[in-house]
Design an enzyme around this catalytic site. Structure first.
Site, short mmCIF file in Angstrom:
data_model
loop_
_atom_site.label_atom_id
_atom_site.label_comp_id
_atom_site.label_asym_id
_atom_site.label_seq_id
_atom_site.Cartn_x
_atom_site.Cartn_y
_atom_site.Cartn_z
CE LYS A 1 -4.53 -1.41 1.08
NZ LYS A 1 -4.48 -2.85 1.43
CD GLU B 1 -10.67 4.97 0.52
OE1 GLU B 1 -10.50 6.19 0.32
OE2 GLU B 1 -10.01 4.07 -0.05
CB SER C 1 -0.42 -8.22 -1.30
OG SER C 1 -1.24 -9.06 -0.50
C1 LIG Z 1 -5.42 -3.90 1.11
C2 LIG Z 1 -4.72 -5.16 0.87
C3 LIG Z 1 -5.08 -6.03 -0.20
C4 LIG Z 1 -6.26 -5.80 -1.10
O1 LIG Z 1 -6.18 -4.67 -1.91
P1 LIG Z 1 -5.83 -4.70 -3.45
O2 LIG Z 1 -6.12 -3.31 -3.90
O3 LIG Z 1 -6.69 -5.72 -4.12
O4 LIG Z 1 -4.40 -5.05 -3.55
C5 LIG Z 1 -4.33 -7.19 -0.37
N1 LIG Z 1 -3.31 -7.51 0.44
C6 LIG Z 1 -2.94 -6.70 1.46
C7 LIG Z 1 -1.80 -7.12 2.33
C8 LIG Z 1 -3.63 -5.51 1.71
O5 LIG Z 1 -3.26 -4.74 2.75
#
Ligand SMILES: *Cc1c(COP(=O)(O)O)cnc(C)c1O
Length: 416
Positions: free
Chosen positions: A111, A133, A400
Site C-alpha cells: 500500500k 477512507e 502483498s
Molecule cells: C489492502 C490489501 C489487499 C487488497 O487490496 P488490493 O487493492 O486488491 O491489492 C491485499 N493484500 C494486502 C496485504 C492488503 O493490505
C-alpha cells in the site's frame, strides 16, 4: 471454486491481437473498454479534472519521478526481493515458485507504493490536507505514514463497525498524527466511509487531496494507482530475467480492489505467454453476502465512480461482502481487472476462508514467512494448481503483505 476457465476461447487470440498487442488503457475518457469512466455527481467534476490535469503533468516530469524513486528506495525499502521459495517448491512438487516480497515494504504491504505517489502529488498540487477512507485500517495507516513524512495534515474516514474491530490500527493512525472521522451511516463500513470521504472532498477542494486506496473510483484513480503500484511488476520482470533469464509461466495475486494484482500484472499484460491469475475472496461460499468474489460472481454496474463488476441484487442494491481477510472484504473491484477478465487476459478464481487459512499455515511452515491473510489466498490457489505445472516452469506469487495483523484472527479461527 473456479469461475473463469483458462482454456482460452477461440476468439481470444483475435481479441488479443486486436486489443492487446499494444496495451494502451485507459483511453482519454478513462475507459478500459466499457469499464471505468467517471460516474460521479456533477459537483465532483471540477476536482476530478484538476486532479487529472495535475497527474498528467507531474507523471511526465523528471523531478516528480526522481523524487518518488528516492522515497520508494530510502523510505519504503524498495526494491523488494523476488525470493525463490525452495521448500515451498519442494512441498508442492510442481513449478519453481518465486515470491515477490511486498511484505518487506515499509508498513508491511504494497500500500505504501501508492500512498507515497499520491501524497507527493498532493504536495506538488499545493494541497495542505489529505483525506482517505479505510476499511481494516491498512490504507489509512499507509496514508498516515506518507502524510506524516511529507508534513501534510491527514484525516481518515472509517466506519464505526470497522473502528471497533480494528482498535490497534486506529491507534496506529493516531500515533502518526492522523485524525479519525467515525462513520456511523449505512453498514458503518468501508463503503460508507468512501461516501463520506467524497463529500468532504467536494466541500474542501481548495485545500484537500483525496487518497484512494486501490485501483477503484472514478478516472484518473484506477490508472494512477495502477501506475504507482506497477513498480512491483517492473522489478519482478527485471529480477526474474536476472535469476532465470526468462519470464514466468504464471503470476498469482489476490484481488480485493485489485491494486497489488494490477501492480504486478501491468508490465506483463503484453507478454501473452505469462498467465495472470487473480484470486478473490471465496469467503464462506458462493451464496450472496458470503464472499467478496466480485469478478467471479458479480454483475456489471457502477459503484464509487466507475463502471465495473459489482456484488448487487436485482435492483442494484449493493450486497454485503465477507472475507476472513479484511482487505478483500469489498463488494466492488477495479475497472481494469474487470476489463482484463472480460477479454480473457486475466483468469479470476476464488479461495475460501478455510483454504486461505491453510495457505497461511503452509507458508509459515515451509518458509518461515507469515503472510497477510489476503496474500494467503494467492498461496492457497498456487497449491491447488501446482500439479498442473512441471518442475521447469515458474510461478510467481505476489505476497502483498505480512500477516502480523492477522495472527489473532487465525488463532481464533483455528481454535474453533
Ligand atoms: C489492502 C490489501 C489487499 C487488497 O487490496 P488490493 O487493492 O486488491 O491489492 C491485499 N493484500 C494486502 C496485504 C492488503 O493490505
Amino acid at each position: 471454486m473456479m469461475c473463469y476457465s483458462l482454456k482460452i476461447n477461440s476468439n481470444w487470440k483475435l481479441k488479443y491481437e486486436g486489443i492487446l498487442l499494444k496495451y494502451d488503457y485507459p483511453d482519454k475518457y478513462g475507459r478500459f473498454g466499457k469499464f471505468g469512466g467517471q460516474y460521479v455527481p456533477e459537483v465532483l467534476m471540477p476536482v476530478i479534472q484538476e486532479l487529472t490535469g495535475a497527474y498528467e503533468k507531474h507523471k511526465k516530469s523528471a523531478s516528480f519521478k526522481d523524487e518518488l524513486s528516492y522515497y520508494l528506495k530510502d523510505y519504503a525499502g524498495r526494491p523488494t526481493p523476488l525470493y525463490f521459495a525452495r521448500r515451498l517448491t519442494e512441498r508442492l512438487g510442481g513449478p519453481k515458485i518465486y515470491i515477490k516480497r511486498e511484505d518487506l515494504a515499509h508498513g508491511g504491504a504494497h500500500k505504501i507504493n501508492n500512498t507515497l505517489g499520491q501524497v507527493l502529488l498532493a504536495k506538488k498540487m499545493g494541497k495542505t490536507r489529505v483525506i482517505a477512507e479505510t476499511g481494516a485500517g491498512q490504507h489509512g495507516i499507509a496514508t498516515a505514514m506518507a502524510a506524516s513524512m511529507f508534513g501534510l495534515k491527514c484525516e481518515i474516514y472509517m466506519g464505526t463497525e470497522d473502528m471497533e474491530r480494528q482498535k490497534l490500527n486506529v491507534f496506529r493512525m493516531e500515533l502518526m498524527g492522523a485524525e479519525l472521522h467515525p462513520v456511523s451511516s449505512g453498514t458503518k463500513r468501508l463503503k460508507d466511509a468512501i461516501d463520506d470521504a467524497m463529500r468532504d472532498w467536494v466541500t474542501n477542494v481548495e485545500t484537500t487531496y483525496y487518497v484512494i486506496g486501490s485501483v477503484v473510483g472514478p478516472h484518473p484513480y484506477p490508472m494512477m494507482v495502477r501506475d504507482f503500484q506497477s513498480v512491483i511488476g517492473k522489478e519482478t520482470k527485471q529480477q526474474i530475467m536476472e535469476k532465470e533469464n526468462r519470464l514466468p509461466d504464471a503470476i498469482v495475486a489476490c484481488i480485493g480492489g485489485g491494486s497489488n494484482a494490477m501492480g504486478i500484472f501491468y508490465n506483463f499484460i503484453e507478454n501473452e505467454e505469462v498467465g495472470l491469475i487473480g484470486v478473490e475472496a471465496g469467503g464462506l461460499g458462493p451464496e450472496p453476502g458470503k464472499h467478496g468474489a466480485t469478478l467471479c460472481y458479480g454483475t456489471e454496474g457502477a459503484l464509487h465512480g466507475s463502471y465495473s463488476y459489482v456484488l448487487q441484487n436485482g435492483s442494484g442494491q449493493i450486497l454485503d461482502s465477507h472475507s476472513i481477510a479484511a482487505g478483500l472484504d469489498y463488494p466492488g473491484v477495479g475497472p481494469e481487472p474487470a476489463f482484463l477478465k472480460s477479454i480473457g487476459r486475466l483468469k479470476a478464481v476464488s479461495i475460501t476462508d478455510a483454504e486461505a487459512v491453510k495457505g497461511f499455515q503452509l507458508l509459515c511452515e515451509t518458509e518461515g514467512i507469515l503472510p497477510a491473510l489476503e496474500s494467503a489466498h494467492a498461496i492457497a490457489y498456487t497449491e491447488k494448481i501446482a500439479k498442473n505445472y512441471d518442475k521447469n516452469q515458474i510461478v510467481v506469487i505476489n505476497l502483498s503483505g505480512r500477516g502480523d495483523k492477522d495472527v489473532e484472527v487465525v488463532a481464533k479461527y483455528l481454535s474453533k
